[in-house]
Write a protein that holds these residues in place. Structure first.
Motif, short mmCIF file in Angstrom:
data_model
loop_
_atom_site.label_atom_id
_atom_site.label_comp_id
_atom_site.label_asym_id
_atom_site.label_seq_id
_atom_site.Cartn_x
_atom_site.Cartn_y
_atom_site.Cartn_z
N MET A 192 57.53 52.68 48.22
CA MET A 192 56.08 52.06 47.62
C MET A 192 56.17 51.70 46.17
O MET A 192 55.53 50.70 45.88
CB MET A 192 55.01 53.36 47.80
CG MET A 192 53.80 52.96 47.17
SD MET A 192 52.54 54.39 47.06
CE MET A 192 53.61 55.24 45.72
N CYS A 193 57.06 52.32 45.51
CA CYS A 193 57.22 51.72 44.22
C CYS A 193 57.86 50.51 43.85
O CYS A 193 57.51 49.53 43.28
CB CYS A 193 57.63 53.09 43.42
SG CYS A 193 56.86 54.49 43.15
N GLU A 199 60.04 40.54 41.50
CA GLU A 199 61.30 39.95 42.20
C GLU A 199 61.56 40.12 43.53
O GLU A 199 62.38 39.50 43.98
CB GLU A 199 62.34 40.15 41.10
CG GLU A 199 62.17 39.77 39.91
CD GLU A 199 61.41 40.57 38.84
OE1 GLU A 199 60.73 41.55 39.38
OE2 GLU A 199 60.90 39.85 37.69
N LEU A 200 61.30 41.34 43.99
CA LEU A 200 61.57 41.89 45.51
C LEU A 200 60.73 41.49 46.48
O LEU A 200 60.64 41.73 47.72
CB LEU A 200 61.81 43.36 45.34
CG LEU A 200 63.04 43.82 44.36
CD1 LEU A 200 63.18 45.42 44.68
CD2 LEU A 200 64.19 43.24 44.88
N VAL A 279 41.96 46.52 51.79
CA VAL A 279 43.19 46.75 52.18
C VAL A 279 44.03 47.23 51.06
O VAL A 279 44.89 48.00 51.09
CB VAL A 279 43.80 45.23 52.88
CG1 VAL A 279 45.26 45.29 52.95
CG2 VAL A 279 43.21 45.17 54.01
N GLN A 280 43.83 46.44 49.81
CA GLN A 280 44.79 46.94 48.79
C GLN A 280 44.48 48.51 48.16
O GLN A 280 45.08 49.12 47.97
CB GLN A 280 44.42 45.72 47.49
CG GLN A 280 45.11 44.38 47.74
CD GLN A 280 46.54 44.47 47.72
OE1 GLN A 280 47.15 45.37 47.45
NE2 GLN A 280 46.70 43.53 48.54
N ALA A 281 43.23 48.82 48.26
CA ALA A 281 42.84 49.90 47.81
C ALA A 281 43.42 51.07 48.74
O ALA A 281 43.73 52.10 48.44
CB ALA A 281 41.04 50.25 47.95
N LEU A 282 43.33 50.76 50.25
CA LEU A 282 43.97 51.80 51.05
C LEU A 282 45.41 51.73 51.04
O LEU A 282 45.86 52.96 51.15
CB LEU A 282 43.69 51.19 52.62
CG LEU A 282 42.08 51.28 53.12
CD1 LEU A 282 42.14 50.28 54.27
CD2 LEU A 282 41.59 52.73 53.26
N ARG A 283 46.07 50.72 50.53
CA ARG A 283 47.47 50.90 50.33
C ARG A 283 47.83 51.90 49.12
O ARG A 283 48.93 52.33 48.93
CB ARG A 283 48.21 49.50 50.30
CG ARG A 283 48.05 48.60 51.32
CD ARG A 283 48.69 47.05 51.17
NE ARG A 283 50.07 47.13 50.65
CZ ARG A 283 51.05 47.09 51.91
NH1 ARG A 283 50.55 47.15 53.10
NH2 ARG A 283 52.08 47.21 51.55
N ILE A 284 46.86 51.86 48.19
CA ILE A 284 47.13 52.74 46.88
C ILE A 284 47.00 54.15 47.45
O ILE A 284 47.67 55.17 47.01
CB ILE A 284 45.95 52.27 46.06
CG1 ILE A 284 46.22 51.04 45.23
CG2 ILE A 284 45.90 53.45 45.06
CD1 ILE A 284 47.49 50.95 44.48
#
Length: 455
Positions: A192-193, A199-200, A279-284
Motif C-alpha cells: 500500500m505504501c 515512479e512505480l 473510491v480514493q477514500a475507500l482505498r485509504i
C-alpha cells in the motif's frame, strides 16, 4: 505476652487461656476475646472451664491439661495479624504473607473478611481476579484439548476450525497459519505504501496514474487470504453476533470491504467525480489492516489494555495541555498584536503555535518577534514538558504492570496444565500398579495350597 483490656486494668486470671501458635505462646483473656463471640478463640475461652478434653481438642490441634495450654499448628506470623482484630477492630495483612493463605487462616479462626482493611481488600480482590483469569485460561486450554464424545460431527469440525484459526499454540498447522497471516499483513501494508510512489505507478487508458499491475496482484492475493480467513473464523465462531461486533473483527471487515467496493465501482465504469473521490477514500481505509497486527502481538494487546486503564491519566494530561494552549495562545496574541510583522492574527489561529510549542515540536512556521512574546514562548515550552512528563510515568507503569501480568498469567496457566497432566499420569501409574499387584486373598490361598502340597 501478658495483655490487658482497653481500660488498662488486668482481666480476671480465671478467664485467661494460653495458646501456642506454631511454637509462639500467647496469654489471652476472655473479656478481650468475647468482643467477637463468633470467632474460634471466643468459643475456646468459653468452653475452657466446663468442657471435656475431647470437646476442647475438637477446637485445637492438641491440649495440655496440666498447663491448660492449647496448641495450634498454624502460622504464627499470620496469627499476629489476627490478634489485631481484638485490639484495633480491624486486620492488616503484613507484607510478604500470601493473601490466599491469610484468607484460609481467617476462615480457620472464624473471622469474616469484612474486618480486613480496605487496602488489604483491594489487593485480595486483585489476586482473586488474577486467579479467575488463570482458571479461565486453564479451562480454555482444557476445552481445546478435550474431545467430547457427545458433540456432533459438525460441532467437532467447528471446534477444530476454531482451534486452527484462533489458537496458534494448539498445533503446528495453526501456528503456520498465524505466521502466514502476520507476514501477509506486513506485505500488504508495504504494498500500500510503495504503490503511492509516482515512479512505480503506470498510466491507464485514460491517462490517470494507477498502481503497478504487479502490486495490484499482490494486493489481490492478500485480500483473498484475508477474506478466506475472515469467513473461516466467522464460521468457526460459536456466537456469530458477538463475533461481528468485536473491535478486531470490525477492523478486519473494514480492511477487506474497500477492495471489493472499488472492484465493483471499477467494473461498473462509473466516471462521476464524486464516485472517484469515494473510491480514493475507500482505498485509504486499507490502512486499517495495520491494526490486524494486534491479533498476533501480545505486546500490542497489552498496550491497548494499558491505555484503557490509563484513561484517567490521559484525560488529566489533555486537560493540562488544553488549559495551557488556551492560556499561552491568548497571551501570545496579546503580546504580538502590536508588532507590525506579527504572525498571530487571532487567538484561534494562535492555537496551532501553542500546540506545537507545548508539545516541544516547534516547526518554526509561526514564531514570536517581541521580547515579551519570546518569554511567553519559553514559559510555554517548560510548562508543556512538565504537563507531558508528569502522567507519562504513570502510563508506562500501567503498561509494565499489564504486560508482566499477562506473561505471568500465561506462564501460570501452562504450569497448571503441566501439573494436571503430571497428576493424571501418576494416578494412571498407581492404578496400573494396583491392578498388577496380587490381592492378599490370592497370596494367602497360594500359600495355603503350597503348604498343603509340601506336607
Amino acid at each position: 505476652s501478658h495483655y490487658v483490656d482497653c481500660n488498662g486494668s488486668e482481666v480476671n486470671e480465671e478467664t485467661e487461656i494460653a495458646v501456642n501458635i506454631g511454637g509462639v505462646k500467647h496469654i489471652l483473656y476472655g473479656d478481650l476475646l468475647n468482643q467477637y463471640p463468633e470467632t474460634r478463640l471466643a468459643e475456646l475461652v468459653n468452653r475452657a472451664t466446663d468442657s471435656t478434653q475431647e470437646d476442647l481438642c475438637a477446637l485445637c490441634d492438641d491440649y495440655d491439661v496440666s498447663k491448660r495450654e492449647f496448641y495450634f499448628d498454624r502460622d504464627p506470623e499470620a496469627f499476629k495479624c489476627i490478634l489485631e482484630l481484638y485490639y484495633h477492630g480491624e486486620i492488616h495483612m503484613k507484607r510478604g504473607i500470601c493473601p490466599m493463605h491469610f484468607m484460609r487462616e481467617m476462615d480457620f479462626w472464624g473471622i469474616d473478611a469484612e474486618y480486613l482493611d480496605e487496602c488489604c481488600i483491594s489487593s485480595l480482590n486483585e489476586l482473586e481476579t488474577e486467579l479467575k483469569e488463570i482458571a479461565e485460561k486453564v479451562k480454555t486450554i482444557l476445552d481445546d484439548l478435550e474431545d467430547d464424545a457427545t458433540l456432533t460431527r459438525a460441532q467437532r469440525c467447528q471446534a477444530f476450525l476454531r482451534r486452527l484459526m484462533e489458537k496458534p499454540e494448539s498445533s503446528l498447522a495453526a501456528r503456520v497459519i498465524a505466521v502466514v497471516s502476520f507476514v501477509l499483513i506486513l506485505l500488504s501494508s508495504v504494498v500500500m505504501c510503495v504503490g503511492t510512489i509516482p515512479e512505480l505507478q503506470v498510466k491507464d487508458g485514460k491517462g490517470n496514474l494507477v498502481e503497478h499491475p504487479t502490486l495490484e496482484s499482490i494486493e489481490m492475493a492478500c485480500i483473498i487470504w484475508f477474506t478466506l480467513e475472515y469467513i473461516l473464523r466467522l464460521v468457526s465462531s460459536s456466537n456469530k453476533l458477538r463475533f461481528l461486533f468485536s473491535f478486531l473483527n470490525i477492523v478486519d471487515f473494514l480492511a477487506i470491504v474497500p477492495f471489493y467496493i472499488v472492484l465493483i465501482l471499477g467494473a461498473a465504469e462509473m466516471e462521476l467525480a464524486n464516485v472517484q473521490h469515494a473510491v480514493q477514500a475507500l482505498r485509504i481505509l486499507r490502512i486499517a489492516r495495520i491494526f490486524k497486527l494486534a491479533r498476533h502481538s501480545s505486546g500490542l494487546q497489552a498496550l491497548a489494555v494499558a491505555l484503557k486503564k490509563s484513561m484517567k491519566e490521559l484525560g488529566l494530561m489533555l486537560t493540562y495541555m488544553s488549559v495551557g494552549i488556551f492560556l499561552f495562545s491568548a497571551l501570545e496574541y496579546t503580546m504580538e498584536e502590536s508588532h507590525p510583522e506579527t504572525m498571530f492574527t487571532s487567538i484561534p489561529q494562535s492555537f496551532w503555535w501553542a500546540i506545537i510549542a507545548m508539545t516541544t515540536v516547534g516547526y518554526g512556521d509561526i514564531y514570536p518577534k517581541t521580547t515579551l512574546g519570546k518569554c511567553n514562548a519559553a514559559a510555554s515550552f517548560l510548562c508543556g514538558i512538565v504537563a507531558i512528563a508528569l502522567p507519562v510515568h504513570l502510563i508506562i507503569n500501567n503498561f509494565v504492570i499489564v504486560y508482566n501480568k499477562q506473561r505471568v498469567l500465561e506462564t501460570t496457566a501452562k504450569h497448571e496444565i503441566e501439573l494436571m497432566a503430571l497428576r493424571v499420569k501418576e494416578e494412571a501409574q498407581d492404578c496400573t500398579e494396583a491392578a498388577n499387584m496380587p490381592s492378599l486373598a490370592s497370596v494367602g490361598n497360594s500359600w495355603v495350597w503350597d503348604s498343603a502340597g509340601a506336607s
